[in-house]
Design an enzyme around this catalytic site. Structure first.
Site, mmCIF file in Angstrom:
data_model
loop_
_atom_site.group_PDB
_atom_site.id
_atom_site.type_symbol
_atom_site.label_atom_id
_atom_site.label_comp_id
_atom_site.label_asym_id
_atom_site.label_seq_id
_atom_site.Cartn_x
_atom_site.Cartn_y
_atom_site.Cartn_z
ATOM 1 N N SER A 30 -43.201 36.378 68.902
ATOM 2 C CA SER A 30 -43.007 35.610 70.130
ATOM 3 C C SER A 30 -41.528 35.403 70.427
ATOM 4 O O SER A 30 -41.100 35.451 71.587
ATOM 5 C CB SER A 30 -43.712 34.252 70.021
ATOM 6 O OG SER A 30 -45.116 34.401 70.096
ATOM 7 N N GLU A 66 -39.056 37.412 69.647
ATOM 8 C CA GLU A 66 -38.506 38.670 70.162
ATOM 9 C C GLU A 66 -38.942 38.898 71.606
ATOM 10 O O GLU A 66 -38.137 39.287 72.461
ATOM 11 C CB GLU A 66 -38.966 39.837 69.295
ATOM 12 C CG GLU A 66 -38.460 41.191 69.779
ATOM 13 C CD GLU A 66 -39.126 42.362 69.090
ATOM 14 O OE1 GLU A 66 -38.759 43.509 69.395
ATOM 15 O OE2 GLU A 66 -40.029 42.136 68.261
ATOM 16 N N GLU A 67 -40.213 38.646 71.890
ATOM 17 C CA GLU A 67 -40.742 38.892 73.237
ATOM 18 C C GLU A 67 -40.071 37.995 74.270
ATOM 19 O O GLU A 67 -39.662 38.464 75.339
ATOM 20 C CB GLU A 67 -42.259 38.669 73.222
ATOM 21 C CG GLU A 67 -43.013 39.749 72.472
ATOM 22 C CD GLU A 67 -44.362 39.293 71.950
ATOM 23 O OE1 GLU A 67 -45.041 40.096 71.285
ATOM 24 O OE2 GLU A 67 -44.750 38.130 72.192
ATOM 25 N N PHE A 75 -49.400 28.433 79.487
ATOM 26 C CA PHE A 75 -49.315 29.611 80.362
ATOM 27 C C PHE A 75 -48.985 30.824 79.502
ATOM 28 O O PHE A 75 -48.027 30.818 78.728
ATOM 29 C CB PHE A 75 -48.214 29.392 81.397
ATOM 30 C CG PHE A 75 -47.967 30.577 82.295
ATOM 31 C CD1 PHE A 75 -48.822 30.851 83.342
ATOM 32 C CD2 PHE A 75 -46.877 31.406 82.081
ATOM 33 C CE1 PHE A 75 -48.600 31.942 84.177
ATOM 34 C CE2 PHE A 75 -46.641 32.493 82.904
ATOM 35 C CZ PHE A 75 -47.506 32.762 83.957
ATOM 36 N N ILE A 76 -49.785 31.872 79.623
ATOM 37 C CA ILE A 76 -49.611 33.062 78.787
ATOM 38 C C ILE A 76 -49.369 34.270 79.680
ATOM 39 O O ILE A 76 -50.126 34.539 80.618
ATOM 40 C CB ILE A 76 -50.840 33.300 77.884
ATOM 41 C CG1 ILE A 76 -51.027 32.114 76.940
ATOM 42 C CG2 ILE A 76 -50.680 34.597 77.078
ATOM 43 C CD1 ILE A 76 -52.300 32.193 76.106
ATOM 44 N N ALA A 117 -47.676 38.453 79.225
ATOM 45 C CA ALA A 117 -47.042 39.484 78.386
ATOM 46 C C ALA A 117 -45.617 39.686 78.900
ATOM 47 O O ALA A 117 -45.390 40.442 79.841
ATOM 48 C CB ALA A 117 -47.841 40.781 78.447
ATOM 49 N N VAL A 118 -44.659 38.996 78.286
ATOM 50 C CA VAL A 118 -43.303 38.919 78.842
ATOM 51 C C VAL A 118 -42.344 39.953 78.276
ATOM 52 O O VAL A 118 -41.187 40.013 78.694
ATOM 53 C CB VAL A 118 -42.697 37.508 78.624
ATOM 54 C CG1 VAL A 118 -43.539 36.458 79.309
ATOM 55 C CG2 VAL A 118 -42.531 37.199 77.134
ATOM 56 N N HIS A 140 -50.700 30.031 71.227
ATOM 57 C CA HIS A 140 -49.499 30.606 71.838
ATOM 58 C C HIS A 140 -48.513 29.507 72.208
ATOM 59 O O HIS A 140 -48.916 28.421 72.639
ATOM 60 C CB HIS A 140 -49.864 31.412 73.089
ATOM 61 C CG HIS A 140 -50.407 32.770 72.784
ATOM 62 N ND1 HIS A 140 -49.654 33.918 72.853
ATOM 63 C CD2 HIS A 140 -51.641 33.161 72.379
ATOM 64 C CE1 HIS A 140 -50.392 34.950 72.526
ATOM 65 N NE2 HIS A 140 -51.601 34.526 72.225
ATOM 66 N N PRO A 141 -47.227 29.783 72.079
ATOM 67 C CA PRO A 141 -46.225 28.782 72.462
ATOM 68 C C PRO A 141 -45.995 28.784 73.965
ATOM 69 O O PRO A 141 -46.283 29.766 74.655
ATOM 70 C CB PRO A 141 -44.971 29.270 71.733
ATOM 71 C CG PRO A 141 -45.133 30.768 71.715
ATOM 72 C CD PRO A 141 -46.614 31.008 71.529
#
Length: 308
Positions: free
Chosen positions: A101, A103-104, A136-137, A139-140, A84-85
């Protein structure tokens, strides 16, 4: 007043997404091609979930993928987290993120940070990585900058083991929202409502209720009417205002015309009613399930809850 409905079903493009049953019938290669991007750079999750066919719903696919992730080795789980970025990090600036990612993070406004906000995110990303060793992840997709910053502040105090578990939960949330973008949910979900007059101890019959969908949750003025209704003698709507193809994830708002109702039933209220309209904003995450969003109301108070 008869109910007024203006909301239309999903667009043709969205309606053409494959169903869970259709995905179940695909060869492994095609199944992974369709769903391999649901978990960031980790098509192995879809590959391992494939053996749990047949799938009756997107929820069952999500459960199978979540189980595959849970059963993976710690090394595989950490590799997925590191795929994940960073939020508003170097990959975002250089345009190297996946389209999902990009788009989110864009929906959360992370592509429009001020220089001071970018500096803050860079500092937080570096502090977090230094402690945990992975990004850090969160769901944005439906989050705001303040939501993200608040989560950063709270979670940096977690232990490494607790934070790995939280990141995996967030990864599953991200995967669920991505799954809804590429596959069609089963038409099993619907919305219901029930209004109870707690001042008189009875159903609130004949109350006007409207339902809107927020086109942009961050811009409250951009919304579309789902329907305009009257409660029946039981305080309910005669039919679900949304079900099947019109029942889609998003942010919605009931508006209950409680002032008009209490005036009609003869309950004494102030010249300026304390409660004239009661707006109730809520989110739909899983369109395959039943959401019951009721109102318990008097001229001076109200409450609600998520039922099913």
């Amino acid at each position: 007043r008869p109910p007024t409905h203006t909301l239309k079903p999903l667009t043709t493009q969205m309606a053409e997404r494959p169903t869970a049953d259709e995905l179940s019938q695909l060869p492994l290669k095609d199944f992974v091609r369709q769903l391999g991007g649901v978990y960031e750079h980790s098509p192995w999750v879809a590959e391992r979930a494939y053996s749990r066919r047949p799938f009756a719903s997107l929820s069952s696919i999500a459960d199978a993928m979540g189980q595959a992730l849970e059963e993976a080795s710690e090394e595989e789980q950490l590799a997925l987290l590191n795929a994940h970025p960073d939020l508003a990090g170097r990959a975002a600036i250089s345009g190297e993120m996946t389209s999902a990612s990009t788009e989110e993070q864009g929906q959360a406004g992370l592509d429009e940070l001020t220089p001071s906000e970018m500096e803050l995110f860079t500092t937080l990303n570096e502090q977090y990585r230094a402690k945990f060793g992975f990004p850090f992840i969160l769901a944005v997709r439906n989050a705001t900058k303040n939501t993200i910053l608040g989560a950063f502040e709270a979670r940096v105090r977690n232990s490494p083991r607790d934070e790995i578990a939280e990141c995996l939960r967030q990864v599953n949330k991200i995967a669920w929202m991505r799954l809804l973008q590429v596959a069609a949910p089963a038409p099993t979900g619907f919305l219901t409502c029930h209004v109870l007059d707690t001042a008189r101890g009875c159903p609130a019959a004949g109350m006007r209720v409207t339902l809107h969908r927020l086109v942009s949750p961050l811009e409250a003025t951009r919304r579309e009417l789902v329907g305009d209704f009257r409660t029946n003698r039981d305080g309910r709507l005669d039919d679900p205002p949304m079900r099947g193809p019109t029942f889609v994830p998003g942010v919605y708002e009931w508006t209950f015309y409680v002032g008009d109702y209490f005036a009609r039933v003869g309950l004494q209220v102030d010249g300026q009613p304390f409660l004239g309209l009661v707006p109730l904003r809520f989110g739909i995450d899983n369109p395959e399930t039943h959401y019951h969003v009721p109102l318990l109301v008097s001229p001076w108070s109200y409450s609600t809850y998520r039922g099913s």
